[in-house]
Design a protein around this motif. Structure first.
Motif, short mmCIF file in Angstrom:
data_model
loop_
_atom_site.label_atom_id
_atom_site.label_comp_id
_atom_site.label_asym_id
_atom_site.label_seq_id
_atom_site.Cartn_x
_atom_site.Cartn_y
_atom_site.Cartn_z
N ARG A 1 0.83 -1.21 0.00
CA ARG A 1 0.00 0.00 0.00
C ARG A 1 0.87 1.26 0.00
N PHE A 2 1.99 1.19 0.75
CA PHE A 2 2.91 2.32 0.76
C PHE A 2 3.49 2.56 -0.63
N SER A 3 3.88 1.49 -1.31
CA SER A 3 4.48 1.66 -2.64
C SER A 3 3.46 2.24 -3.62
N GLU A 4 2.20 1.83 -3.49
CA GLU A 4 1.17 2.40 -4.37
C GLU A 4 0.97 3.87 -4.08
N ALA A 5 0.93 4.23 -2.80
CA ALA A 5 0.77 5.64 -2.44
C ALA A 5 1.96 6.46 -2.93
N MET B 1 4.17 10.30 -6.78
CA MET B 1 5.23 10.71 -7.71
C MET B 1 4.66 11.03 -9.10
N GLY B 2 3.49 10.55 -9.39
CA GLY B 2 2.91 10.79 -10.69
C GLY B 2 2.05 12.03 -10.75
N THR B 3 2.13 12.88 -9.75
CA THR B 3 1.29 14.08 -9.73
C THR B 3 2.09 15.30 -10.15
N GLY C 1 1.92 18.06 -8.58
CA GLY C 1 2.42 18.66 -7.34
C GLY C 1 3.81 18.16 -6.98
N PHE C 2 4.04 16.86 -7.19
CA PHE C 2 5.37 16.31 -6.92
C PHE C 2 6.40 16.91 -7.86
N LEU C 3 6.07 17.00 -9.13
CA LEU C 3 7.02 17.56 -10.10
C LEU C 3 7.33 19.02 -9.80
N ILE C 4 6.29 19.77 -9.45
CA ILE C 4 6.52 21.18 -9.12
C ILE C 4 7.35 21.30 -7.84
N GLY C 5 7.01 20.49 -6.83
CA GLY C 5 7.77 20.51 -5.58
C GLY C 5 9.23 20.12 -5.79
N MET C 6 9.46 19.09 -6.60
CA MET C 6 10.84 18.65 -6.86
C MET C 6 11.60 19.73 -7.64
#
Length: 176
Positions: free
Chosen positions: A34-38, A43-45, A47-52
């Motif tokens: 479940r952690f790996s899916e979350a 990572m596919g959002t 928001g993640f790309l903008i944050g990174m």
């Protein structure tokens, strides 16, 4: 103990099971899965790309424009620490994403099997209903062949009247 085989009944649909026979779906206790899916989902959002992107930009700006004594990963060393952090993140992200993808494939496989079973039940129901419609059509046609229509009834009544008239004439002819 010998297993008895049931003969298929034509008066009920095949492959039909009630709700009581279904096994309840249990919540998976696979926390790491479940952690790996979350993780993969996050990572596919965007928001993640903008944050990174913001994180890397701040890191680069800090280590380029700050005085050398405040730089913790100077440009002179080609941002070694940033490279190591990004490599570490990528080395953990790839297997976690693959694990999440494998779990999704397993769920898809189960869903496909359930869809196939549902399609078989629908086919069995359709065949049953088709047999019922044919049986009803046969019963209606048998009934309609046995029912006297008005025309047949009129013909029979005329024939009966003719016989009665003939019998009445014969009686009146013998009585004279």
């Amino acid at each position: 103990m010998a297993r008895t085989t049931r003969q298929p009944s034509l008066d009920a649909p095949r492959g039909r099971s009630g709700m009581l026979q279904r096994a309840p779906q249990q919540q998976s206790s696979d926390r790491f899965g479940r952690f790996s899916e979350a993780f993969a989902r996050a990572m596919g959002t965007s928001g993640f790309l903008i944050g990174m992107t913001v994180f890397v930009a701040v890191w680069l700006c800090w280590n380029i424009f700050m005085p050398p004594q405040l730089q913790f990963d100077p440009a002179a060393t080609n941002f070694t620490l940033l490279t190591l952090i990004l490599s570490l993140q990528a080395s953990y992200a790839a297997p976690l994403i693959l694990l999440a993808q494998n779990r999704q494939d397993d769920r898809d496989r189960v869903q496909i099997e359930q869809d196939r079973q549902r399609a078989e039940r629908n086919l069995a129901d359709t065949e049953y209903l088709a047999r019922e419609v044919v049986a009803l059509r046969m019963a209606v046609s048998d009934y309609s062949e046995q029912v006297l229509t008005r025309e047949v009834l009129r013909t029979e009544l005329r024939a009966l009247l003719d016989r009665l008239d003939a019998a009445a004439e014969a009686e009146s002819g013998t009585a004279r």
